[in-house]
Motif scaffolding. Sequence first.
Motif, short mmCIF file in Angstrom:
data_model
loop_
_atom_site.label_atom_id
_atom_site.label_comp_id
_atom_site.label_asym_id
_atom_site.label_seq_id
_atom_site.Cartn_x
_atom_site.Cartn_y
_atom_site.Cartn_z
N GLU A 298 2.39 1.81 -3.39
CA GLU A 298 1.42 2.33 -4.36
C GLU A 298 1.07 3.79 -4.07
O GLU A 298 0.88 4.58 -4.97
N HIS A 299 1.01 4.09 -2.78
CA HIS A 299 0.77 5.49 -2.40
C HIS A 299 1.90 6.37 -2.94
O HIS A 299 1.65 7.44 -3.50
N HIS B 14 -3.36 -2.84 -7.09
CA HIS B 14 -4.33 -2.26 -8.01
C HIS B 14 -3.77 -2.28 -9.43
O HIS B 14 -2.58 -2.41 -9.62
N ASP B 15 -4.66 -2.07 -10.37
CA ASP B 15 -4.20 -1.88 -11.74
C ASP B 15 -3.78 -0.43 -11.89
O ASP B 15 -4.56 0.47 -11.66
N PHE B 16 -2.56 -0.25 -12.21
CA PHE B 16 -2.06 1.11 -12.42
C PHE B 16 -1.83 1.33 -13.89
O PHE B 16 -1.67 0.38 -14.65
N GLU B 17 -1.77 2.60 -14.25
CA GLU B 17 -1.28 2.88 -15.60
C GLU B 17 0.21 2.62 -15.57
O GLU B 17 1.01 3.51 -15.27
N LEU C 255 1.64 6.81 -6.64
CA LEU C 255 0.57 7.75 -6.97
C LEU C 255 1.01 9.19 -6.75
O LEU C 255 0.81 10.06 -7.59
N LYS D 263 0.83 -1.20 0.00
CA LYS D 263 0.00 0.00 0.00
C LYS D 263 0.87 1.26 0.00
O LYS D 263 0.59 2.22 -0.68
N ARG D 264 1.91 1.18 0.82
CA ARG D 264 2.83 2.33 0.92
C ARG D 264 3.46 2.61 -0.45
O ARG D 264 3.52 3.75 -0.88
#
Lengths: 322, 745
Positions: B181-182, B262-265, B185, B178-179
Amino acid sequence: MGIPVSECLLKLMAEGYTLDDYRGDIPPRWCTGCGDNGILAAVQRLCRDEQLPPERTVFVSGIGCSSRFPHYMNAYGFHGLHGRALPVAEGVKLRRPDLHVFVSTGDGDCCSIGAAHWIHAIRYNMDMTVLMHDNQIYGLTKKQASPTSPRGVKSNTTPRGTYLDPLNPLSVTLGVANVSFVAQAADWIPELLYDIISEAYHHKGFSFVRILQRCPEFMPHQFDPWVQNPDKMLLLTHEKGVQLSAGLSKVYRKQEAHDPGDLHRAREIASLSEQIPVGILYRDSDVPCYEDVRMVDRLHTPDVIKGVLEEEFDKFTIWPSE
Amino acid sequence: MNGNLSKLTSFHVTGIKPALEAEDAGERSFRPALFAGYGDLTKLRYDYPVVLVESAAGSKFAQSLSDVVDGILREIAPQGAAGERLRKHVLKLEEELRGLVSQKDGASLLDLWDAAEKSLLTRTEKAARDLLRDSLERARNALHVDGEVLDCDEATPTRFITRGWNVVQAAKIHAVKKRIEHLVLKLSDILRADYMKTEEARSAEIFRASVGTAYDEAFDFSAMSGILAKERAGDLLPDSRRQRVQAALTVLQAQRFHAPLHDFEQTVVRQPLYDFVFDSCAAALEAFRGRLPEMVEVIKAMSIAELEIQNLYRESRHEPFFERFDEGALGPDDLALFPSYLICLRDERIDPAEAGRIFELLNSDLPAKILVQTDDLLRNLSLSAGQTSSVGGLELGTMALGLNKAFVLQATNASLYKQREQIVNGLRRDGPALFSVFSGAMPRVAGVTPYLLAGAAEESRAFPVFAYDPAAGPDWALRFRIDDNPQAEADWPVHRMMYEDRDLQGTSEKAAFTFVDFALCDGRHGADRVPVARGDWHDDMIPVVEHLDLAEGHAPDKIPYVLMVDENDRLQRVVVDDKLIRAARRCGAMWHSLQELGGINNSHARQLLDREREVWEQEKGEELAKLAKRAEPAGDASPAVAPPPPAAPVETTIEVEAAAEAPSDEPYVETPRCTTCNECTELNSKLFAYDENMQAYIADPDAGPYRQLVEAAESCQVSIIHPGKPRNPNEPNLDELLERAAPFN
């Protein structure tokens, strides 16, 4: 789980904020002798002592003398609509739980036009520090009676004196479901004012601090009996509340060891009329915060946002008939 | 001494099997007498079969079938007679399920449930079928878990621990994922915000593309672009910062340690994710070392991202730090951000080099979780003099304790389920862990299930259960546990055995379960035992446990025996040779030292106790002697008078209460009580100033006349200004001012 390397770097490279870093560009425009100045000084001290990064700190206010507060802080600020400081602060906290949220509101802003928001904000118990500057009068608009004005106060709206007993913000707050922190401070005991605000800041949840605040302009001498006679004050001390310094103990001899976990006694204390209680009346750290209850465990990636929007738009899209 | 007895004595000493007069011809199969009660385990409710529950957290990853069924019954069957029918039916289904588990390896609980339900219904009479169907349907509706069902066999330890590892890993790494991905982002946000300031982002084409085709005619995108381009967009990011953010973003997106949530670009093509399960330490170490540079890059990227996101990256300060950041800078906290390495080994395949590597890993900070499974616990027993064997699971467990660094759990298949919390505990820890497990699937043991044999290894102290958790506290009392062993306080566990005697009368006796009982389960030790016909029983034959209590070589004429049962469950005395007794003594000694580590019969504590007792007895003795002496009639008539106690030294220092602050001639402000109301500072900001807490003090008493001090004192609403005495005796109107100042001094 932290990110050890950068945490260590952050500590090493910490800038070290001084009180000056929290002062806004404008010098406070409150009247000389106004109690708000002391509240501002206490909050700035707290920010410095806790080393709150100004860019991660938000001050939200409504309208009134109290609500000029954000202008005098060097941090993010939102000088909102009359009575609507709390909903704005809740929105900030819900979307950005990482920010330190403070709310400055007054007896008019909070207990009159904003009363509905106040009640529900207590129930929502979102993590923020609420400073209710209570000078018992509308000062910014040059003296109109507020819900906390004592009975008989003559003002522009009540030339023959008010007819009703004042509303008691402490007992109202203590009567709402999910209440988690209630304290009362007096601007003329700055040491305790600081300690109480500090406790409120450290409490996770909706910390409501009513601060009795002198208005030398429109309510002069209103608090004189208590300012001049420390024996009329009742200081609440407890190992789970605030403790008094030796100097303060000597001046304020009327003290009560009050456990902030005792809601019934807190309600009794809140209803005292002759004595002014100062200290932490109630604290319950176990009440869940709305932002935690409603926290969504998903990242708002561009794809997620796009997906949600598409879904919403689709509800209103009119598809051409085949 | 009769002839057979002397032959038995000679067998016990030499190990040469005698031809006994009364013995049946041929090799007979014997089981320890205490096993007689346990035949078909599928009829019993015990820890197995175990359901490896899908999507469970922590130690709930494994639930025994009995626990699952009990849970269902608690939910659906009311207490007392009302729930009786449901209980009966559901327990019948459980029994059916147990029978099916051994036939359908690896099947899921739901599949087995369906199969059991079907076969049970077909076997039930038509009249009772509807009620049974109703019970089973209700139970099925209350069944909330599913997952692979495990029986107790050779494959169990690997499957059990691997599932535990998967569950722990998923939970542990979730926060890190999560970290990351944060961070991805937020870094993307920085780059996108920067991009929006470029001319390209304000071009007519971009606007057109963002609005879509439907309103193409309605807008003049060029005009819009022209207007917006005139607006000052603010400064673009410096190139170095943009590149740094981009580089960190690339590393975080390309890293192969964590699967994305998650699905990311994805702007970067990611190679397949790394595998973390190995079957040799060499492979795991090689993989770890090969991945180190990438780990360094990920940690660096995460740190840079954290700093960039908070806008705290200072090139002058941080650049030199990150340039020097390499493998040496990775600490245990950094390693904890990556998955741990699970290594599943079989002890018979561990060569000395691999054993060395196991210790290398256990002695490091690396997140290696090593499972060593032992199947043949007794292979060293048949070694002849001069032969040596490599280190097995049993030795690894105790040796790893000495490293003092790794988590160690030794358990058997029989206690794996009971130890699930410890297993999760060891898997959760950041550092290395060793799980040494005896499967009970011994190759040459027929007729005894692995579960029973694993349990027997625990009972006989051949494979004791213990856990050592260096993170549990500073001392052995907190770190080390052996209390999960049966009767951990005793040398050998003792059980009451019920049987029928020759007159068919029920009788019972206490029987200890020793290492010898366990060893005799193994067919290889047929040569080490001789069954003795009842006629040859003799007083010089003593149970093994008594023999073990005798000091070695002290009873040459006593012959040790154990109680065993034959194929027909007939109780037998079986005499064993000295080789097994010696092995049992070694096993007992090992158990004693584990007991000592676990705080049972600790020799240091006993010595200390003895010493203290001796000192105490001596002191008491002296005291008693003194008293006795005093009690004797004294020579003179005057009674003995105790000397008066020495006068307490008179407290000469008297607590002097701090004298109230004497009124000072100097002006002063009670600064801590100042309310920052600006009254005094507005009067004279040179005379009064604010300190670092925004509270007033007298900055310079000569910066203003005495009159101002008095006025300030009068206007101070909290009356904390004390003007003192005038410093300039020539100031006008001093008398009046002094009078006004008097209430404030």
